[in-house]
Write an enzyme that holds these catalytic residues in place. Sequence first.
Site, PDB file in Angstrom:
ATOM      1  N   HIS A  54      -3.371  -7.956  -2.106  1.00 33.23           N
ATOM      2  CA  HIS A  54      -2.195  -7.328  -1.490  1.00 33.23           C
ATOM      3  C   HIS A  54      -2.134  -7.675  -0.006  1.00 33.23           C
ATOM      4  O   HIS A  54      -3.147  -8.022   0.604  1.00 33.23           O
ATOM      5  CB  HIS A  54      -2.252  -5.808  -1.697  1.00 33.23           C
ATOM      6  CG  HIS A  54      -1.756  -5.405  -3.038  1.00 33.23           C
ATOM      7  ND1 HIS A  54      -1.454  -4.106  -3.375  1.00 33.23           N
ATOM      8  CD2 HIS A  54      -1.510  -6.138  -4.146  1.00 33.23           C
ATOM      9  CE1 HIS A  54      -1.025  -4.068  -4.619  1.00 33.23           C
ATOM     10  NE2 HIS A  54      -1.063  -5.291  -5.117  1.00 33.23           N
ATOM     11  N   GLU A  56      -1.781  -5.817   2.716  1.00 38.37           N
ATOM     12  CA  GLU A  56      -2.618  -4.995   3.599  1.00 38.37           C
ATOM     13  C   GLU A  56      -4.090  -5.370   3.429  1.00 38.37           C
ATOM     14  O   GLU A  56      -4.855  -5.477   4.381  1.00 38.37           O
ATOM     15  CB  GLU A  56      -2.440  -3.507   3.270  1.00 38.37           C
ATOM     16  CG  GLU A  56      -0.988  -3.036   3.283  1.00 38.37           C
ATOM     17  CD  GLU A  56      -0.318  -3.127   1.913  1.00 38.37           C
ATOM     18  OE1 GLU A  56      -0.424  -4.176   1.224  1.00 38.37           O
ATOM     19  OE2 GLU A  56       0.318  -2.144   1.522  1.00 38.37           O
ATOM     20  N   CYS A  91      -0.016   0.747  -1.572  1.00 39.74           N
ATOM     21  CA  CYS A  91      -0.097   1.203  -2.966  1.00 39.74           C
ATOM     22  C   CYS A  91      -1.167   2.272  -3.110  1.00 39.74           C
ATOM     23  O   CYS A  91      -2.131   2.334  -2.360  1.00 39.74           O
ATOM     24  CB  CYS A  91      -0.414   0.023  -3.872  1.00 39.74           C
ATOM     25  SG  CYS A  91      -2.031  -0.724  -3.570  1.00 39.74           S
ATOM     26  N   CYS A 101      -4.529  -0.021  -1.769  1.00 39.07           N
ATOM     27  CA  CYS A 101      -4.608  -0.190  -0.319  1.00 39.07           C
ATOM     28  C   CYS A 101      -4.729   1.142   0.417  1.00 39.07           C
ATOM     29  O   CYS A 101      -5.333   1.185   1.502  1.00 39.07           O
ATOM     30  CB  CYS A 101      -3.397  -0.979   0.187  1.00 39.07           C
ATOM     31  SG  CYS A 101      -3.340  -2.642  -0.514  1.00 39.07           S
TER      32      CYS A 101
HETATM   33  N1  LIG Z   1       2.133  -2.194  -0.573  1.00 36.54           N
HETATM   34  C1  LIG Z   1       2.016  -3.224  -1.439  1.00 36.54           C
HETATM   35  N2  LIG Z   1       1.517  -4.409  -0.987  1.00 36.54           N
HETATM   36  C2  LIG Z   1       1.429  -5.503  -1.822  1.00 36.54           C
HETATM   37  O1  LIG Z   1       0.991  -6.575  -1.384  1.00 36.54           O
HETATM   38  C3  LIG Z   1       1.859  -5.362  -3.196  1.00 36.54           C
HETATM   39  N3  LIG Z   1       1.813  -6.451  -4.044  1.00 36.54           N
HETATM   40  C4  LIG Z   1       2.329  -4.104  -3.617  1.00 36.54           C
HETATM   41  N4  LIG Z   1       2.690  -3.945  -4.926  1.00 36.54           N
HETATM   42  C5  LIG Z   1       2.591  -2.598  -5.541  1.00 36.54           C
HETATM   43  C6  LIG Z   1       2.684  -2.680  -7.082  1.00 36.54           C
HETATM   44  O2  LIG Z   1       2.548  -1.362  -7.575  1.00 36.54           O
HETATM   45  C7  LIG Z   1       1.548  -3.558  -7.656  1.00 36.54           C
HETATM   46  O3  LIG Z   1       1.709  -4.886  -7.260  1.00 36.54           O
HETATM   47  C8  LIG Z   1       1.580  -3.474  -9.208  1.00 36.54           C
HETATM   48  O4  LIG Z   1       1.139  -2.184  -9.610  1.00 36.54           O
HETATM   49  C9  LIG Z   1       0.683  -4.520  -9.874  1.00 36.54           C
HETATM   50  O5  LIG Z   1      -0.655  -4.381  -9.424  1.00 36.54           O
HETATM   51  P1  LIG Z   1      -1.374  -5.689  -8.807  1.00 36.54           P
HETATM   52  O6  LIG Z   1      -0.553  -6.100  -7.584  1.00 36.54           O
HETATM   53  O7  LIG Z   1      -1.347  -6.756  -9.871  1.00 36.54           O
HETATM   54  O8  LIG Z   1      -2.761  -5.239  -8.416  1.00 36.54           O
HETATM   55  N5  LIG Z   1       2.419  -3.048  -2.744  1.00 36.54           N
HETATM   56 ZN   LIG Z   2      -1.798  -2.479  -2.158  1.00 37.48          ZN
END
Ligand SMILES: Nc1nc(=O)c(N)c(NC[C@H](O)[C@H](O)[C@H](O)COP(=O)(O)O)[nH]1
Ligand SMILES: [Zn+2]
Length: 167
Positions: A54, A56, A91, A101
Amino acid sequence: APLDHTAYLRLALTEARKSPPKATNFCVGAVLVDEERNEVLATGYTLELPGNTHAEQCCLMKFAQTRGVSEDSVGDILPKSTVIYTTMEPCVFRLSGNAPCVDRIIQTQLGGHEGIRIVYLGVKEPEKFVGENEGRSKLQAAGVKSIHVPGLEDEILQVATAGHAKD
Ligand SMILES: Nc1nc(=O)c(N)c(NC[C@H](O)[C@H](O)[C@H](O)COP(=O)(O)O)[nH]1
Ligand SMILES: [Zn+2]
């Protein structure tokens, strides 16, 4: 010059644009900032580093790398006025099961460090993958303020959902 929150959020959005669109996540950008020195400590975007990362998370991993410490102990070396700008709120649950995060941000306070004190966010997480994101109350409970920086919502969501089928 007083900290321009919109300028830092715009920088995070520039990072988010670098993220490869994917149907199962959001393209997010983040910037770790030393608020007192008005200095960028690290930038990050979704999937920048290997391991389904992600935005963050990438900021924390990259800053830890520059100081030769593990991501888990990045709190030991963060300047005391560290904040993070992220285009989408951190998240609190991830479908992949990877550590959220919000937990990584709270972990920066371990060992009595101030850690990350404020999260500046562009949008709340849309309830597409994990329903209501209760992250802000979890951060609040740990003494981390969440502050919404308004004005870039449309652009942020357009970039975030670039990999999603147009409904
Ligand atoms: N704040 C935040 N920064 C990120 O870089 C990102 N990709 C998400 N995304 C939140 C979303 O809820 C998740 O991407 C899905 O739940 C899938 O989970 P994964 O990413 O595969 O671990 N949220
Ligand atoms: Zn996250």
